[in-house]
Design an enzyme around this catalytic site. Structure first.
Site, PDB file in Angstrom:
ATOM      1  N   ARG A  79      31.909 -40.879  -3.406  1.00 27.56           N
ATOM      2  CA  ARG A  79      31.957 -39.434  -3.661  1.00 27.56           C
ATOM      3  C   ARG A  79      30.550 -38.840  -3.616  1.00 27.56           C
ATOM      4  NH1 ARG A  79      35.227 -37.653  -8.873  1.00 27.56           N
ATOM      5  NH2 ARG A  79      33.287 -38.242  -9.894  1.00 27.56           N
ATOM      6  N   LYS A 182      30.536 -32.745  -5.878  1.00 28.98           N
ATOM      7  CA  LYS A 182      30.022 -32.711  -7.256  1.00 28.98           C
ATOM      8  C   LYS A 182      28.542 -32.312  -7.198  1.00 28.98           C
ATOM      9  CE  LYS A 182      31.214 -35.345 -11.425  1.00 28.98           C
ATOM     10  NZ  LYS A 182      32.440 -34.676 -11.899  1.00 28.98           N
ATOM     11  N   GLU A 218      41.874 -26.091 -10.739  1.00 26.01           N
ATOM     12  CA  GLU A 218      41.643 -27.099 -11.779  1.00 26.01           C
ATOM     13  C   GLU A 218      41.211 -26.439 -13.071  1.00 26.01           C
ATOM     14  OE1 GLU A 218      38.593 -30.002 -10.852  1.00 26.01           O
ATOM     15  OE2 GLU A 218      37.659 -28.653  -9.436  1.00 26.01           O
TER      16      GLU A 218
HETATM   17  C1  PLP Z   1      33.780 -34.750 -12.308  1.00 28.82           C
HETATM   18  C2  PLP Z   1      34.830 -33.707 -12.195  1.00 28.82           C
HETATM   19  C3  PLP Z   1      36.205 -33.986 -12.357  1.00 28.82           C
HETATM   20  C4  PLP Z   1      36.713 -35.315 -12.824  1.00 28.82           C
HETATM   21  O1  PLP Z   1      36.447 -36.349 -11.944  1.00 28.82           O
HETATM   22  P1  PLP Z   1      36.534 -37.860 -12.463  1.00 28.82           P
HETATM   23  O2  PLP Z   1      36.122 -38.648 -11.279  1.00 28.82           O
HETATM   24  O3  PLP Z   1      37.948 -38.114 -12.840  1.00 28.82           O
HETATM   25  O4  PLP Z   1      35.622 -37.971 -13.622  1.00 28.82           O
HETATM   26  C5  PLP Z   1      37.113 -32.972 -12.114  1.00 28.82           C
HETATM   27  N1  PLP Z   1      36.714 -31.738 -11.771  1.00 28.82           N
HETATM   28  C6  PLP Z   1      35.402 -31.418 -11.639  1.00 28.82           C
HETATM   29  C7  PLP Z   1      35.030 -30.036 -11.249  1.00 28.82           C
HETATM   30  C8  PLP Z   1      34.433 -32.398 -11.852  1.00 28.82           C
HETATM   31  O5  PLP Z   1      33.156 -32.089 -11.737  1.00 28.82           O
END
Ligand code: PLP
Length: 337
Positions: A79, A182, A218
């Site tokens: 990722r 991210k 989300e």
């Molecule tokens: C990090 C994150 C998540 C959760 O991802 P995981 O890999 O399950 O920790 C979900 N949404 C956003 C916007 C994030 O930054």
């Protein structure tokens, strides 16, 4: 130094070492071990001006057998490479990323909290443009750092539901934008909305798709799922961050005999869900008590008595069981230190 493991929050606590690696002249250097929490950075570094940066978050868990397990770190490495693609940064090779994670945990092993505390060691990789640039261009030099910090259990009083809120005046990311990466800017862009939701007594804000405001994206920095008719349903969208927790829950749900659907979820469909939750590394599942639609002045209630639903509870315990080594790791998700 004594740490009161059971009273840890989700904050920064200094540990002994961090791992660093620099990319320059077209190649990554060796992993370096540092004791300082500070770095010396060029004032024209692209991270400072143009937000050329990404991060990851994963955890190390101490099991009942005293072994330390790290959950799906390869997925975090991949990722982070996607985030590099999205921001034109150098890609950290997967093997090097994994080696750095293991080294960071090993060197700070005394900070991995005991099994009974419910606390964990949070692992934070960060990558940013450290080379100078004044025009809007990618840097030619990058810095990768991993630090770790012990964090307390997300649910202090046990697995609990909390309320969330829909507010249409805030977007997190655009359909063809950066939401699927991210990267730092997304989180700066979410601070005002998050603060507002907190002030109103909510856990976090629920984002709808920015274009039509019809579908669920989300919630805060966590993915959304709903349960109905023995089906685990989670939004498909180009503007949400692909959560590794959500991906894992989809596999476990299927194994438990649920159907799994990843598709657009219209806001009104919330009314038909029997259970709902936010999912991510920090909480695994944060079950949703209700979602208030602030603009439409209505509420979707999932848990009148405040208790998590049965399927959410089962999924939660199954996943943390794997992470702590109480359940067999049949998918090769866990790396034992
Ligand atoms: C990090 C994150 C998540 C959760 O991802 P995981 O890999 O399950 O920790 C979900 N949404 C956003 C916007 C994030 O930054």
């Amino acid at each position: 130094m004594e740490i009161d493991w059971s009273n840890l929050g989700f904050g920064y606590i200094k540990t002994d070492y961090n791992i660093r690696c620099t990319y320059k002249d077209g190649a990554w250097g060796d992993l370096e071990i540092h004791e300082s929490e500070y770095l010396s950075l060029h004032m024209a570094a692209t991270v400072l001006h143009y937000g050329q940066t990404s991060f990851e978050g994963l955890k190390a868990y101490r099991g009942q057998d005293d072994k330390i397990r790290i959950f799906r770190m390869r997925d975090n490495a991949l990722r982070m490479q996607d985030s590099s693609y999205g921001t034109m940064m150098a890609k950290m090779p997967v093997e090097k990323f994994e080696e750095a994670v293991l080294k960071a945990v090993q060197l700070n092993v005394k900070f991995v909290p005991p099994y009974e505390s419910g606390a964990t060691l949070y692992i934070r990789p960060v990558l940013f443009g450290s080379g100078p640039q004044v025009g809007v261009k990618p840097a030619t030099e990058y810095t990768f750092i991993i630090f770790v910090t012990p964090v307390g259990p997300y649910f202090k009083g046990g697995f609990q539901t909390t309320p969330f809120v829909i507010m249409r005046e805030y977007d997190r990311s655009a359909p063809l934008g950066m939401g699927k990466y991210k990267v730092g800017g997304n989180y700066a862009a979410s601070l005002v909305a998050g603060q507002r939701a907190h002030e109103l007594g909510y856990s976090n804000i629920f984002y709808l798709d920015a274009k039509e405001k019809k579908y669920i994206d989300e919630c805060g920095a966590a993915n959304f799922f709903g349960i109905k008719n023995n089906t685990y349903i989670t939004p498909k969208s180009s503007s949400i961050l692909p959560s590794i927790t959500n991906k894992s829950l989809m596999v476990l749900a299927q194994e438990m005999g649920l159907n799994v659907e990843q598709r657009q979820v219209a806001v009104e469909e919330l009314a038909s869900f029997e259970e709902a939750g936010a999912c991510g590394t920090a909480a695994v599942i944060s079950p949703i008590q209700r979602i208030d639609d602030f603009d439409e002045k209505k509420s979707y209630i999932f848990s009148p008595d405040g208790k998590p639903g049965l399927i959410s509870d089962k999924l939660y315990h199954k996943l943390i069981g794997i992470q702590y080594g109480d359940e067999p790791d049949t998918h090769g998700w866990v790396t034992v230190l």
